[in-house]
Design a protein around this motif. Structure first.
Motif, short mmCIF file in Angstrom:
data_model
loop_
_atom_site.label_atom_id
_atom_site.label_comp_id
_atom_site.label_asym_id
_atom_site.label_seq_id
_atom_site.Cartn_x
_atom_site.Cartn_y
_atom_site.Cartn_z
N PHE A 225 13.15 43.22 29.07
CA PHE A 225 14.23 42.36 28.59
C PHE A 225 15.15 43.08 27.61
N THR A 226 14.99 44.39 27.56
CA THR A 226 15.95 45.22 26.81
C THR A 226 16.74 46.10 27.77
N GLU A 227 16.50 45.96 29.08
CA GLU A 227 17.15 46.79 30.08
C GLU A 227 18.15 45.96 30.88
N ASN A 228 19.44 46.13 30.59
CA ASN A 228 20.47 45.38 31.30
C ASN A 228 20.50 45.72 32.78
N TYR B 7 11.89 34.15 23.21
CA TYR B 7 13.09 34.52 23.97
C TYR B 7 13.25 33.61 25.19
N TYR C 229 18.09 43.56 34.74
CA TYR C 229 18.62 42.20 34.87
C TYR C 229 19.72 42.16 35.92
N THR D 113 9.60 45.30 27.37
CA THR D 113 10.74 46.21 27.46
C THR D 113 11.68 45.86 28.61
N ARG E 118 6.87 36.94 20.89
CA ARG E 118 8.32 37.19 20.78
C ARG E 118 9.01 36.95 22.12
N VAL E 119 8.40 37.41 23.19
CA VAL E 119 8.96 37.16 24.52
C VAL E 119 8.95 35.65 24.82
#
Length: 414
Positions: free
Chosen positions: A284-287, A206, A290, A282, A202-203
Motif C-alpha cells: 500500500f506504499t506502491e502506486n 487504512y 495499485y 508495503t 495500521r493496515v
C-alpha cells in the motif's frame, strides 16, 4: 444535440410489425419535437446566472437523459392517441408538430418543464451541492487520520457491506464446503468476513478509511444515481482494496514469497507471520501495484445487472475475477439480486451511469455459478437460495460476452 433513440424504441414497442420506413419517418418527426423542447428549455436556463461545480455535471447529464425519455414518452403518447401508427402520414405529422401551432406547444412545454422540473432541481439540489463543493475546494477538509488501535478480527469484507446487503437482521445464511459439497447453516452476520493475523493494525486503520469512502458510491449505484469523478475513484479504490485483502490473495502471496520471507524473518529475528505482515503492508506504499489493478477496472465499461430472483452470492473472495486480453475483469455481487460487472469493452470517458440489464434466468444462474466457484471456503446468500447444478460450459469470458451482446440490443440512457 445527439439524436434521440427513445421515440424509435417506443414506436417499435407499440407496433413491432410496422414497416421500417414508417418507423424511421415518424421517429424523425417526434425526435425533432423532443430536441426542440430540450433546446427551448435550455434557452430559458441560459438566462439564469448560476455557478456550478464540475462534479454536478454528471448528475445533470443523467437527469437530462431521464428528461428526454420522459418527453419522448409524452410526445409519442400524445401524438398517437387512438390512431394506428400505420395510418399516420409523416409529412402531415411534421407540418402539424413543427408548424406555428406545434412550435407554440413546444415552447409552452419547455417553459413548464423548466419551471417545474429543471429549475426546481437546480434550486433544491444542484445549486446547494455545487456551492458546498466550491466552498470545500477553497477550504478543503484535512485528510482523514489513521485511527490505529488494536483490532483482533481483521475484516477482509466490510462489516457494513455484509450488514446492509447480505444479512437478514442479525443473522446470515452461509453455505460452507463439507465433504466436497455445499452445506447451509445460519450464523450471526458479525461472525463472517474476518480472520485474525492477516495484517497489522495500521493496515486495518487504512482499510477503515477507504471503506467509509466506498459506502456512498455503492449506495448510489444501487439507486442508479450518477457518480462524479471522485466517487468513481473511491468506488474503484474500494474494489481494489478488497482484491488485495482477500485471504486467498494473501495466502498466494505468502506461498510465492515464502523463501524470501523466511530468510528475511530469520535475519531480523522475528516470526515468519510477522515478516509476512510487514511485507504485505508495503503493497500500500506502491502506486504501481495499485495502478495495475485499478486502471482496467476504471476504464472498462461498467454494468449493473439485476436478477429476477435472489441468485447472486457473496463469496469469501468478495467477487469473481477473470482476465480479458490480459486485464482484470470483475463480477462483484452487491446484493442477492444486483451485481456490478466490468465489461470486456473499454471506454475513454466514464458513462454518467453504468449500463443496466435485467438478466434472464440462464444468465443469472451462470453468474451465480461463477460467484460460487470463486469462493475459497464459503459464501453468503439469500435465505431462499439453493445452488443449481453446475454447467461445465459456463466460463467467465462467455458470460461477459453474453452480457455485452444483451446490452447491445437495448437502448441505454447516456
Amino acid at each position: 444535440m445527439p439524436a434521440n433513440l427513445y421515440t424509435e424504441t417506443l414506436i417499435r414497442k407499440r407496433d413491432p410489425t410496422l414497416a421500417e420506413a414508417q418507423v424511421q419517418a415518424l421517429a424523425a418527426v417526434w425526435d425533432e419535437v423532443v430536441q426542440r423542447i430540450i433546446k427551448a428549455l435550455f434557452d430559458l436556463e441560459k438566462a439564469v446566472e448560476r455557478e456550478l461545480h464540475i462534479n454536478i455535471k454528471a448528475e445533470m447529464a443523467f437527469e437530462l437523459a431521464r428528461l428526454m425519455l420522459f418527453y419522448s414518452e409524452r410526445v409519442v403518447d400524445k401524438r398517437v392517441g387512438e390512431r394506428c401508427l400505420q395510418d399516420i402520414d409523416p409529412e402531415a405529422e411534421r407540418a402539424e408538430c413543427l408548424g406555428p401551432e406545434g412550435e407554440g406547444i413546444i415552447l409552452e412545454t419547455a417553459r413548464i418543464g423548466h419551471e417545474q422540473i429543471w429549475s426546481k432541481k437546480m434550486d433544491e439540489r444542484w445549486t446547494p451541492k455545487s456551492r458546498k463543493a466550491l466552498e470545500l475546494e477553497k477550504m478543503p477538509r484535512p485528510p482523514g487520520k489513521l485511527a490505529v488501535k488494536p483490532v483482533t478480527h481483521k475484516h477482509f469484507i466490510s462489516r457494513w457491506f455484509i450488514r446492509d446487503f447480505w444479512a437478514d437482521g442479525p443473522s446470515a445464511t452461509r453455505w460452507k464446503r463439507k465433504d466436497g459439497e455445499w452445506a447451509r447453516d445460519a450464523i450471526l452476520f458479525a461472525q463472517w468476513g474476518h480472520r485474525t493475523g492477516l495484517w497489522d493494525d495500521r493496515v486495518e486503520a487504512y482499510f477503515a478509511l477507504l471503506e467509509k469512502d466506498g459506502k456512498q458510491p455503492i449506495e448510489m449505484l444501487l439507486q442508479t444515481i450518477p457518480l462524479n469523478q471522485p466517487q468513481q475513484r473511491a468506488f474503484v479504490g474500494y474494489l481494489v482494496i478488497h482484491l488485495l485483502r482477500s485471504p486467498r490473495f494473501i495466502g498466494q502471496l505468502r506461498v510465492s514469497m515464502r523463501d524470501m520471507l523466511d530468510e528475511a524473518a530469520r535475519g531480523a529475528g522475528i516470526e515468519f507471520d510477522e515478516m509476512a505482515r510487514r511485507a504485505y503492508a508495503t503493497l500500500f506504499t506502491e502506486n504501481q501495484i495499485y495502478d495495475v489493478y485499478s486502471r482496467p477496472i476504471m476504464w472498462s465499461q461498467w454494468a449493473i445487472l439485476t436478477a429476477q430472483e435472489p441468485v447472486f452470492v457473496l463469496p469469501d473472495t468478495f467477487c469473481a475475477r477473470g482476465s480479458i486480453d490480459g486485464e482484470h475483469r470483475l463480477i462483484v455481487p452487491l446484493t442477492p439480486t444486483k451485481c456490478f460487472v466490468t465489461l470486456a469493452a473499454k471506454e475513454e470517458e466514464k458513462r454518467v451511469v453504468p449500463f443496466t440489464h435485467t438478466a434472464d434466468s440462464a444468465l443469472g444462474r451462470a453468474i451465480s455459478q461463477l460467484l460460487i466457484e470463486a469462493a475459497q471456503d464459503d459464501f453468503l446468500a439469500h435465505r431462499d437460495f439453493t445452488p443449481a447444478m453446475a454447467d461445465p460450459s459456463v466460463n467467465f469470458a462467455k458470460v461477459l460476452e453474453a452480457l455485452g451482446d444483451a446490452l447491445g440490443d437495448e437502448p441505454q440512457e447516456a
